[in-house]
Each structure stands twice: as structure tokens, then as C-alpha cells.
Design a protein around this motif. Sequence first.
Motif, short mmCIF file in Angstrom:
data_model
loop_
_atom_site.label_atom_id
_atom_site.label_comp_id
_atom_site.label_asym_id
_atom_site.label_seq_id
_atom_site.Cartn_x
_atom_site.Cartn_y
_atom_site.Cartn_z
N ASP A 25 0.83 -1.07 -0.08
CA ASP A 25 0.06 0.01 0.02
C ASP A 25 0.70 1.14 0.08
O ASP A 25 0.66 2.31 -0.86
N ARG A 49 0.74 3.63 -2.97
CA ARG A 49 0.65 5.42 -2.61
C ARG A 49 1.63 6.19 -3.24
O ARG A 49 1.48 7.34 -3.76
N GLU A 64 -1.04 15.87 0.81
CA GLU A 64 -1.56 14.47 0.71
C GLU A 64 -0.91 13.38 1.50
O GLU A 64 -1.43 12.62 2.07
N ARG A 109 -1.79 13.77 5.15
CA ARG A 109 -3.45 13.35 5.18
C ARG A 109 -3.23 11.75 5.41
O ARG A 109 -3.91 11.09 6.30
N TYR A 110 -2.64 11.11 4.56
CA TYR A 110 -2.64 9.60 4.39
C TYR A 110 -1.67 9.07 5.63
O TYR A 110 -2.07 8.08 6.17
N VAL A 163 -3.33 11.47 9.56
CA VAL A 163 -4.53 11.36 9.78
C VAL A 163 -5.25 10.03 9.46
O VAL A 163 -6.01 9.59 10.22
N GLU A 164 -5.16 9.41 8.21
CA GLU A 164 -5.73 8.31 7.81
C GLU A 164 -5.30 7.19 8.59
O GLU A 164 -5.85 6.30 8.90
N ARG A 165 -3.89 6.71 8.35
CA ARG A 165 -3.06 5.39 8.73
C ARG A 165 -2.54 5.64 10.12
O ARG A 165 -2.25 4.48 10.96
#
Length: 183
Positions: free
Chosen positions: A12, A16, A34, A37-38, A41-43
Amino acid sequence: MSAMLSAADLADLFLRFLLLSLLSIGGAMSTAPEMHRYFVVERGWLDDAGFTSSIALAQAAPGPNVIFVPVLGYQIAGLLGAGVALIGILLPSTLLSLGVSRWGSSRRDTLGVQAFTAGFAPVTVGLLLATGWVLAQPFIGGGAQPYGALALIGLTVLLMHRTKLAPIWLILAGGLAGAFGLI
């Protein structure tokens, strides 16, 4: 934070960075929001401080702007993460450059490729002259040895104009001249 990621997480991460490479017009730094964010925040692989310090550390080091990518990968998954991130961000642009170069070389006799090459030649020369002008400013303004530096700049321009010598050799010569105190 350097954690062991699963094979799926590494895949992943790689995918990415492949995607971000294709979106990074203007350099890899243009995709930092980005990435934040990834990864943050996201992961949750990094916190804000880890993300920011990774970029700051890489920006403080000499070298290309993209060096922050393997630093982020290292923070996420150690050396393997650094390698995965670096290959992911460089692979698409490298393959695209190689593909376009080969395509252009095999069609160099066509009118379209000749027009494209002829059209970009003045742009390239202009960018090189602008870069040379910016780099010459400290010497023109009264550097320690302005004549040696200006002579080296002039010689470089002359050699680039009159020969097919690869620019890397001229850069090396300039570096050696500076290292030996000639400029």
C-alpha cells in the motif's frame, strides 16, 4: 515511530508513492499535504511532529528535494520503508523519462519531434543562462576571486555551445576548481 509493517501495508505504501509520483508536478514536495493526510490522519503511522521533523531533516540535508520521501518511509518502516517509498516515488517518472527518450530517439527524424526539440532548445538555453546569472551574482558583486569564477562561467558557456561535452563533466570541473580554491 519505525514499526514493522505487513506485506500488505508495504504494498500500500509503494502504491501510494507510485500514485503520488504521478501527481507531483512541481516536485515531490507538492504532494506533502496528501502524504500528511494519508500517513498521519488516515493511517496513523506518524504523528504531526514526526511528519514535520522528517521533512525538516531532509530539507536541511544537501541533495534533491525528493530526499524527504525515503526519510518518511524510514520513519514508517525502517530501511525497507525507505526503499519502498523511494522506489515508489521515482519509478513512474524514471520510466516515463526513459520511455519518452526512447520514443523520441526512434522518431528523431520526424517533423514533430524535430519541431519539439527545436522549440525547447531556446527554453533550455534560457534556463541555463538564468541559472548561470543567479549563480554568478556573488562573484559579480565582488566575491573573493571574481575573475576566476567569471572565467570558469565563460569557459563553461563556450564549451557547452561548441562541443557535445556532457554537462556533468563541466559541473565536476567547477567543483574541483572550487575545492582547490581556484574560484
